[in-house]
Design a protein around this motif. Structure first.
Motif, short mmCIF file in Angstrom:
data_model
loop_
_atom_site.label_atom_id
_atom_site.label_comp_id
_atom_site.label_asym_id
_atom_site.label_seq_id
_atom_site.Cartn_x
_atom_site.Cartn_y
_atom_site.Cartn_z
N LEU A 50 -5.89 7.76 -5.01
CA LEU A 50 -6.36 8.04 -3.34
C LEU A 50 -7.05 8.33 -2.58
O LEU A 50 -7.23 7.62 -1.24
N GLY A 51 -8.29 8.97 -3.06
CA GLY A 51 -9.12 8.36 -2.35
C GLY A 51 -9.55 7.42 -1.17
O GLY A 51 -9.71 7.40 -0.31
N ASN A 52 -9.98 6.52 -2.65
CA ASN A 52 -10.41 5.04 -1.31
C ASN A 52 -9.26 4.31 -0.86
O ASN A 52 -9.01 3.59 0.08
N GLY A 80 -8.45 2.45 4.01
CA GLY A 80 -7.25 1.87 4.97
C GLY A 80 -6.37 1.05 4.47
O GLY A 80 -6.03 1.04 2.88
N GLY A 81 -6.00 0.05 5.35
CA GLY A 81 -5.83 -1.56 3.83
C GLY A 81 -4.81 -1.35 4.14
O GLY A 81 -3.75 -1.16 3.31
N TYR A 117 0.13 6.57 -7.36
CA TYR A 117 -0.60 7.01 -6.84
C TYR A 117 -0.42 9.16 -6.74
O TYR A 117 -0.81 9.59 -7.58
N SER A 118 0.37 9.14 -5.84
CA SER A 118 0.77 10.03 -5.80
C SER A 118 1.44 11.29 -6.69
O SER A 118 1.31 11.79 -7.16
N MET A 176 0.79 -1.32 -0.45
CA MET A 176 -0.30 -0.24 -0.08
C MET A 176 1.20 1.09 0.21
O MET A 176 0.65 2.35 -0.74
N ARG A 177 1.63 1.32 0.50
CA ARG A 177 2.79 2.96 0.56
C ARG A 177 3.43 3.05 -0.64
O ARG A 177 2.99 4.29 -1.19
#
Length: 132
Positions: free
Chosen positions: A33-35, A40-41, A18-19, A11-12
């Protein structure tokens, strides 16, 4: 992101990539990014950041983000703002937005005129997509 295709879920790294894509103007990356921040996750959930990314993508024309912003406003009790977002996304052919407008009409939060406008906009959008 989801650990598919035999890749390890990271995720990181997904948020980092995505950023970068969002900085280059990708509405889809803003949606992702919103999702990520909403669900979280694997890292800290942050609904305020999620709402910010959804709003940025909605301003770029991302229809699902427009719906998500409407949903966030409805949860906060800002029904006038929520309806405006749902109206826009319904007119863009978002079926769930059209259904939500219908439900809000039944609950008394949407006028008959707004319901008719959203339904017509939704139907026009669907017809437009069929013709291409």
């Amino acid at each position: 992101f989801f650990g598919s295709l035999g890749l390890q879920k990271d995720m990181r790294k997904a948020v980092e990539l995505y950023s970068e894509a969002a900085e280059l103007g990708s509405a889809k990356a803003l949606f992702s990014l919103g999702n990520a921040y909403e669900l979280g996750g694997g890292f800290q959930q942050d609904e305020a950041k999620a709402a910010e990314f959804y709003a940025k993508a909605a301003m770029q024309g991302h229809v699902s983000c427009r719906f998500n912003v409407g949903h966030i406003e409805a949860v906060k009790g800002n029904y006038d703002r929520a309806v405006r977002h749902f109206m826009i996304s319904a007119k863009m052919g978002h079926e769930k937005s059209a259904e939500t407008i219908k439900n809000l009409f039944t609950a008394g939060f949407v006028t008959k005129e707004q319901h008719a406008e959203a339904l017509k906009g939704y139907q026009d959008s669907v017809e437009e997509m069929k013709s291409h």
